[in-house]
Design a protein around this motif. Structure first.
Motif, PDB file in Angstrom:
ATOM      1  N   PHE A  82       0.829  -1.204   0.000  1.00 58.24           N
ATOM      2  CA  PHE A  82       0.000   0.000   0.000  1.00 58.24           C
ATOM      3  C   PHE A  82       0.867   1.258   0.000  1.00 58.24           C
ATOM      4  O   PHE A  82       0.533   2.250  -0.655  1.00 58.24           O
ATOM      5  CB  PHE A  82      -0.935  -0.003   1.214  1.00 58.24           C
ATOM      6  CG  PHE A  82      -2.024  -1.029   1.131  1.00 58.24           C
ATOM      7  CD1 PHE A  82      -3.130  -0.832   0.309  1.00 58.24           C
ATOM      8  CD2 PHE A  82      -1.940  -2.213   1.853  1.00 58.24           C
ATOM      9  CE1 PHE A  82      -4.136  -1.784   0.219  1.00 58.24           C
ATOM     10  CE2 PHE A  82      -2.941  -3.170   1.769  1.00 58.24           C
ATOM     11  CZ  PHE A  82      -4.036  -2.964   0.941  1.00 58.24           C
ATOM     12  N   VAL A 117      -5.732   1.380  -6.783  1.00 55.72           N
ATOM     13  CA  VAL A 117      -5.661   0.677  -5.500  1.00 55.72           C
ATOM     14  C   VAL A 117      -5.371  -0.812  -5.748  1.00 55.72           C
ATOM     15  O   VAL A 117      -4.283  -1.302  -5.460  1.00 55.72           O
ATOM     16  CB  VAL A 117      -6.953   0.860  -4.681  1.00 55.72           C
ATOM     17  CG1 VAL A 117      -6.856   0.080  -3.368  1.00 55.72           C
ATOM     18  CG2 VAL A 117      -7.191   2.337  -4.374  1.00 55.72           C
ATOM     19  N   VAL A 133      -1.381  -2.297  -5.903  1.00 57.38           N
ATOM     20  CA  VAL A 133      -1.111  -3.065  -4.678  1.00 57.38           C
ATOM     21  C   VAL A 133      -0.809  -4.521  -5.028  1.00 57.38           C
ATOM     22  O   VAL A 133       0.157  -5.111  -4.514  1.00 57.38           O
ATOM     23  CB  VAL A 133      -2.302  -2.962  -3.699  1.00 57.38           C
ATOM     24  CG1 VAL A 133      -2.154  -3.981  -2.567  1.00 57.38           C
ATOM     25  CG2 VAL A 133      -2.385  -1.554  -3.121  1.00 57.38           C
ATOM     26  N   THR A 180      -4.826   4.398  -0.603  1.00 55.56           N
ATOM     27  CA  THR A 180      -3.715   3.501  -0.272  1.00 55.56           C
ATOM     28  C   THR A 180      -2.881   4.040   0.891  1.00 55.56           C
ATOM     29  O   THR A 180      -2.368   3.256   1.703  1.00 55.56           O
ATOM     30  CB  THR A 180      -2.810   3.279  -1.501  1.00 55.56           C
ATOM     31  OG1 THR A 180      -2.468   4.549  -2.099  1.00 55.56           O
ATOM     32  CG2 THR A 180      -3.517   2.422  -2.542  1.00 55.56           C
TER      33      THR A 180
END
Length: 351
Positions: free
Chosen positions: A41, A85, A89, A199
Motif C-alpha cells: 500500500f 488501488v 497493490v 492507499t
C-alpha cells in the motif's frame, strides 16, 4: 474525405500508446528494485502521488479540453478502485514474490482483459484475427504460470498476484474509455488523487513501515512518469483509436519491462518463459495487423471534446476558425459512407 483523414488518427493513437507502453514498461522492474522492503500500500501511494502531480501540472484550459463533470465522479471512483488501488497493490506484492522478467511478461494479459471488456461494454469489433490474438496471449500467460509453478509456490502466488493486477487494469482501461474525451490531466489527477488517499490511509492502518527518503523520491518519480505520463498518453491513444487497440499496442510494455529487467541483472529466464513471451508477442502483432472497414452510418450526434477541423469528421463552421485543437459543444449531422476506421468516439456503431 480522403484516406489520410483516417490513417492519421490511427497512426497518432499507435504512437501515443507506444509511448505509454515504454514509460510503464520501464517502471515495472524499477518498482521492484526501489520497493524492496516496503509495504504494497505504501508503494502504491507513492506511485500515484507522483501520477497526481503530473495530472495537476498537465491540466488544460477550458477552451482546449472538455471538463470533467459531476456525472463522471462515479466512473472516476471505479477507475481509482481498480487502477490506483487494487492494480498497483497486487503488482507491488507480486513483484516481491516473483521474478521481474516473468511479472513483466504476465502484464501482457492486460490487453486480453481490456479487449474482452471493450467488446462486452462498447461492442468494439473483434474478428477472427483478434480472437486468435487473444488466444495466443492467453496461451502465453498459461506458459508463464506453469513455468513459475515449477520454481515453487511462492513464485507462483507472486505471478498470480500480477495476473490480478492485469485484470484490475483491464477493467480500469475499459472504464476510462468513456472519459477519453475529457481533459486527460483532470482524469489523471482525479484517479491518482483518490488512489493516493485510499492507499495511504490503508498503509497507515496496517502499520506499514515508512520508506526511506531515497526510496520515496524514486517511487514518486517512477509514478510520475510510468503512471502519470503513461496514463495521459494512454487516454489520448484511446481517444484516437479505441480501447481494444490501445490495449494491444500497450501490450508491448511487458516486453520492454522484461528486457529492462534482464538489463538490470535478472537472470531468471527459462525456455518456458521465452516460449510464453513469444506466444504473447505473436498475439500482440496479430491484433495490430487487424484492418476494419465497411459502409456505416453516422447518426446525429452532439457532444464536446477536443478536435481539429482537418480530421474529416469536424466540418462545422466558426465565425473565426480556430487554429489547431480546441474544445466546445458541437453537432455532427447524419451521414453514411465507407472507409477503414477504428472504434473511436465517432465510430461506436454496433456490428
Amino acid at each position: 474525405m480522403t484516406a489520410k483523414h483516417f490513417s492519421l488518427p490511427a497512426a497518432r493513437g499507435g504512437l501515443l500508446a507506444l509511448l505509454a507502453a515504454l514509460l510503464f514498461g520501464v517502471s515495472t522492474p524499477l518498482v521492484q528494485h526501489f520497493g524492496k522492503g516496503l509495504g504494497a500500500f505504501t508503494t502504491a501511494a507513492l506511485l500515484y502521488a507522483g501520477a497526481a502531480a503530473i495530472g495537476m501540472a498537465s491540466r488544460q484550459r477550458m477552451e482546449r479540453e472538455a471538463r470533467v463533470v459531476r456525472g463522471d465522479v462515479p466512473r472516476l471512483l471505479s477507475m481509482a478502485a481498480f487502477g490506483a488501488v487494487l492494480g498497483p497493490v497486487a503488482l507491488a506484492w507480486g513483484l516481491q514474490h516473483t521474478s521481474g522478467a516473468s511479472a513483466s511478461l504476465m502484464l501482457t494479459l492486460e490487453a486480453l482483459f481490456t479487449a474482452l471488456l471493450a467488446r462486452l461494454l462498447y461492442q468494439e469489433t473483434m474478428d477472427r484475427r483478434v480472437w486468435a490474438a487473444m488466444l495466443l496471449l492467453l496461451a502465453g500467460g498459461v506458459a508463464l504460470v506453469l513455468d513459475q509453478w515449477r520454481s515453487g509456490a511462492t513464485q507462483s502466488w507472486g505471478l498470480l498476484a500480477v495476473l490480478l493486477a492485469t485484470a484490475a487494469w483491464g477493467a480500469d482501461n475499459t472504464l476510462s474509455r468513456a472519459l477519453a474525451e475529457r481533459d486527460p490531466g483532470q482524469v489523471v489527477l482525479g484517479k491518482a488523487a483518490m488512489g493516493t488517499v485510499a492507499t495511504a490511509v490503508l498503509a497507515l492502518l496496517l502499520g506499514e513501515p515508512m520508506p526511506a527518503w531515497g526510496a520515496a523520491v524514486a517511487l514518486f518519480a517512477i509514478g510520475a512518469s510510468g503512471y502519470g505520463l503513461s496514463l495521459r498518453f494512454y487516454l489520448l491513444a484511446q481517444r484516437a483509436f479505441g480501447a481494444a487497440r490501445t490495449g494491444s499496442v500497450f501490450a508491448f510494455a511487458p516486453f520492454i519491462g522484461a528486457a529492462f529487467s534482464v538489463a538490470l541483472g535478472d537472470r531468471s529466464g527459462t525456455w518456458a518463459m521465452a516460449a510464453g513471451g513469444t506466444l504473447m508477442m505473436l498475439g500482440v502483432t496479430l491484433h495490430l495487423a487487424e484492418s476494419h472497414g465497411h459502409e456505416h452510418e453516422h447518426e446525429r450526434l452532439e457532444h464536446e471534446h477536443a478536435h481539429r477541423h482537418d480530421d474529416g469528421h469536424h466540418d462545422h463552421t466558426h465565425d473565426v476558425l480556430p487554429v489547431g485543437s480546441h474544445s466546445h459543444s458541437h453537432v455532427h449531422e447524419p451521414m453514411r459512407h465507407a472507409h477503414s476506421h477504428v472504434p473511436d468516439v465517432h465510430h461506436q456503431h454496433i456490428h
